[in-house]
Design an enzyme around this catalytic site. Structure first.
Site, PDB file in Angstrom:
ATOM      1  N   GLU A  79      48.336  39.357  33.943  1.00 36.26           N
ATOM      2  CA  GLU A  79      48.458  40.676  33.323  1.00 36.26           C
ATOM      3  C   GLU A  79      49.669  41.422  33.873  1.00 36.26           C
ATOM      4  OE1 GLU A  79      46.899  41.507  30.802  1.00 36.26           O
ATOM      5  OE2 GLU A  79      45.165  40.153  30.779  1.00 36.26           O
ATOM      6  N   ARG A  89      34.048  49.348  24.462  1.00 35.07           N
ATOM      7  CA  ARG A  89      33.393  48.915  23.211  1.00 35.07           C
ATOM      8  C   ARG A  89      31.899  48.754  23.410  1.00 35.07           C
ATOM      9  NH1 ARG A  89      31.800  44.121  21.375  1.00 35.07           N
ATOM     10  NH2 ARG A  89      32.771  43.021  23.122  1.00 35.07           N
ATOM     11  N   CYS A 142      37.859  45.529  33.300  1.00 33.59           N
ATOM     12  CA  CYS A 142      38.974  44.772  33.878  1.00 33.59           C
ATOM     13  C   CYS A 142      40.206  45.656  34.034  1.00 33.59           C
ATOM     14  CB  CYS A 142      39.297  43.553  33.020  1.00 33.59           C
ATOM     15  SG  CYS A 142      38.080  42.220  33.140  1.00 33.59           S
ATOM     16  N   HIS A 167      43.351  37.297  34.082  1.00 31.53           N
ATOM     17  CA  HIS A 167      42.214  37.007  33.218  1.00 31.53           C
ATOM     18  C   HIS A 167      42.051  35.501  33.069  1.00 31.53           C
ATOM     19  CE1 HIS A 167      41.701  41.115  31.220  1.00 31.53           C
ATOM     20  NE2 HIS A 167      40.480  40.716  31.510  1.00 31.53           N
TER      21      HIS A 167
END
Length: 214
Positions: A79, A89, A142, A167
């Site tokens: 990342e 979500r 995350c 990830h």
């Protein structure tokens, strides 16, 4: 000292390969004479940052690799950037579901990883491990931990260490259930070892095209 973190299971999963891979990588690094420790973080917005801060202050690492699961991705993702937003979500494991909330109200809009992500990408590719540079860590726990890590390392008394977020895909068993891409946990752990060792020895990152058009 290298600190690796992974998450507890979330979203109805029985396992979280980020924690399995982080634990295995730390054990393997230790067996090779590299001081390393792994800590499992709760998959919860508030509790995750508190646990991370405690781990950093306890172990005083020179390098921190936080790891999370990105189900549906097919590669290990290095990342690039953490953004100052929580937009969940689904609820976290404590039932919290922040929407359009900053990670830190007076914090900068974003932080970049201080890992040598381009050199790590090259070294992973040379090792036969599928990897990519990712431009988004999402807006769930995350990214929250990634932002919290870089915020923590940017300020005293915890500044000075380098860190970033990686990830990993579903494990092979999870992938079979979800009919999605996956990767053996052993390969994830091997990737984390490469990233850790590359980060230890690399002070200036490689210039390598690894961006995205969308």
């Amino acid at each position: 000292m290298i600190l690796l973190t992974g998450f507890e299971p979330f979203g109805g999963e029985a396992i979280n390969p980020s924690w399995q891979a982080a634990g295995q990588a730390a054990a393997d690094l230790s067996q090779c004479g590299v001081e390393a420790v792994a800590v499992e973080l709760p998959c919860a917005f508030v509790e995750s940052i508190a646990a991370l801060r405690d781990a950093v202050r306890l172990h005083r690492p020179d390098l921190v690799l936080c790891v999370g699961q990105a189900g549906g991705r097919s590669k290990v993702s290095l990342e690039r950037v953490a953004i100052n937003i929580d937009d969940a979500r689904i609820p976290d494991n404590s039932g919290n579901q922040p929407i359009d909330s900053p990670v830190r109200a007076d914090g900068p809009a974003a932080y970049f990883s201080t890992l040598p992500i381009k050199q790590a990408l090259q070294d992973l590719t040379d090792s036969g491990i599928s990897a990519e540079i990712s431009q988004t860590a999402g807006t769930y726990v995350c990214n929250h931990v990634f932002y919290g890590l870089m915020d923590l390392l940017a300020m005293p008394p915890d500044g000075g260490a380098r860190g970033g977020f990686i990830h990993v895909p579903y494990s092979s068993d999870q992938a079979a259930v979800h009919a999605a891409p996956g990767m053996p946990v052993a390969d994830m752990a091997a990737a984390l070892r490469v990233i850790a060792l590359t980060s230890q020895r690399t002070t200036s990152d490689l210039r390598l095209a690894a961006g995205a058009e969308h």
